[in-house]
Design a protein around this motif. Structure first.
Motif, mmCIF file in Angstrom:
data_model
loop_
_atom_site.group_PDB
_atom_site.id
_atom_site.type_symbol
_atom_site.label_atom_id
_atom_site.label_comp_id
_atom_site.label_asym_id
_atom_site.label_seq_id
_atom_site.Cartn_x
_atom_site.Cartn_y
_atom_site.Cartn_z
ATOM 1 N N ILE A 152 46.542 39.328 46.204
ATOM 2 C CA ILE A 152 45.578 38.277 45.644
ATOM 3 C C ILE A 152 46.388 36.867 45.165
ATOM 4 O O ILE A 152 46.945 37.287 44.064
ATOM 5 N N TYR A 174 37.364 42.134 37.597
ATOM 6 C CA TYR A 174 37.628 43.009 38.570
ATOM 7 C C TYR A 174 38.673 43.969 38.262
ATOM 8 O O TYR A 174 39.388 43.763 37.259
ATOM 9 N N PHE A 176 41.963 45.268 38.930
ATOM 10 C CA PHE A 176 43.044 44.888 39.889
ATOM 11 C C PHE A 176 44.270 46.057 39.947
ATOM 12 O O PHE A 176 45.504 45.522 40.515
ATOM 13 N N LYS A 179 47.280 46.413 42.824
ATOM 14 C CA LYS A 179 47.419 45.183 43.575
ATOM 15 C C LYS A 179 48.409 44.235 43.283
ATOM 16 O O LYS A 179 48.859 44.469 41.919
ATOM 17 N N ILE A 181 49.451 40.403 42.487
ATOM 18 C CA ILE A 181 48.825 39.172 42.292
ATOM 19 C C ILE A 181 49.809 37.918 42.118
ATOM 20 O O ILE A 181 50.923 38.103 41.377
ATOM 21 N N THR A 203 44.654 41.820 32.626
ATOM 22 C CA THR A 203 44.604 42.772 33.917
ATOM 23 C C THR A 203 45.524 43.961 33.463
ATOM 24 O O THR A 203 46.250 44.088 32.483
ATOM 25 N N ALA A 206 48.186 46.170 37.603
ATOM 26 C CA ALA A 206 48.671 45.145 38.961
ATOM 27 C C ALA A 206 50.059 44.608 38.651
ATOM 28 O O ALA A 206 50.770 44.527 37.397
#
Length: 235
Positions: A152, A174, A176, A179, A181, A203, A206
Motif C-alpha cells: 500500500i 484498517y 495492516f 502488509k 506500506i 499501525t 506492517a
C-alpha cells in the motif's frame, strides 16, 4: 557242475556292475532338483522386482514431466491518497498507472474549503486539527476488501510538518498486519520528515519502507524511477 557255478557267479557280477553304473542316490537327485528350482525362482523374483522398479521410475518421471509449475503469487497493490488541492492526486495517479495498481482517494465527510486551508489563520480548521494530535476527521467511504492488498502506497500533503490528521483516521481504520506500506508526500518545500514514522506508530504488524517527497509536476519516469528503486516484489 563247476561250469554252472562259474556261470552264475559271472551273471551276478555283471548285474552288480550294471546297477552301480545306472543308479544315483535319492539324496543327490533331490538336491539337484531343488537347486534347479531355486535358480528358476530367483530369476523369476529378480525379473519381477526389476519390472516393478522400472514401472515406479517411469511413473515418477511421467509425474515430474506432467506436474504443473507452481503458481507465482502476484502482489496486489493499492495507492491511497489524500489531496486537498489535487497536487498529491497527480503523483498518486502516476504511481498507480506505472504499477497497474488500484487507487483510492481519502475523501473527508466535510470537504476542506479555502478558508479551512489558510495556515496563516490560527482559527482555521486545519490549524486547529494539526494542533490536536488526537484529531481524527471523518472519512467518506472506505476501501473494499483491504485484506486483498499486499503493498500500500499512502500519499498526502505536508501540513505543519506532518501528515494531515485525516490520514491518521485512515491508518487507524484498517488492519495492516503483514502488509508493506510506502509513504510519499508533496509539499511546497518541506521534506517528508517524521510524518511516515508518526503514521507507522498507528499501525501494528506492517512493514514500513522509507518514504519520499515528490513534486506535483514530476514526470511519470521520475516517479517510477523512485518506485522501481524500492525493489518491491511485484509481478
Amino acid at each position: 557242475m563247476k561250469k554252472i557255478f562259474a556261470f552264475l557267479i559271472t551273471l551276478g557280477m555283471l548285474a552288480s556292475f550294471s546297477a552301480c553304473g545306472n543308479s544315483e542316490s535319492p539324496t543327490e537327485q533331490t538336491s539337484a532338483a531343488e537347486t534347479s528350482a531355486a535358480v528358476l525362482t530367483d530369476n523369476a523374483d529378480t525379473s519381477e522386482t526389476e519390472t516393478e522398479s522400472d514401472k515406479t521410475e517411469a511413473s515418477e518421471t511421467e509425474s515430474e514431466e506432467t506436474a504443473p509449475a507452481p503458481e507465482v503469487q502476484e502482489s496486489k497493490v493499492l495507492v491511497a491518497y489524500f489531496s486537498a488541492t489535487n497536487t498529491t492526486e497527480g503523483v498518486a495517479e502516476r504511481i498507480a498507472n506505472g504499477l497497474s495498481a488500484d487507487i483510492y482517494e481519502i475523501i473527508p465527510e466535510t470537504p476542506y474549503t479555502d478558508a479551512d486551508l489558510d495556515y496563516h489563520d490560527n482559527n482555521s480548521r486545519t490549524t486547529i486539527e494539526m494542533n490536536d494530535p488526537d484529531a481524527r476527521p471523518a472519512i467518506s467511504g472506505s476501501v473494499e476488501n483491504m485484506e486483498q492488498y499486499d503493498i500500500i502506497f499512502i500519499g498526502y500533503p505536508i501540513w505543519w510538518g506532518d501528515a494531515p490528521r485525516i490520514v491518521s483516521t485512515f491508518m487507524e481504520s484498517y488492519d495492516f498486519s503483514g502488509k508493506t506500506i510506502v509513504p510519499f508526500c508533496t509539499s511546497g518545500g518541506s521534506g517528508i520528515g517524521s510524518s511516515g514514522s508518526n503514521l507507522e506508530q498507528l499501525t501494528n504488524g506492517a512493514e514500513w519502507l522509507s518514504g519520499r517527497r515528490l513534486n506535483g509536476d514530476d514526470s511519470q519516469d521520475t516517479v517510477m524511477e523512485w518506485v522501481n528503486g524500492l525493489d518491491l516484489e511485484i509481478e
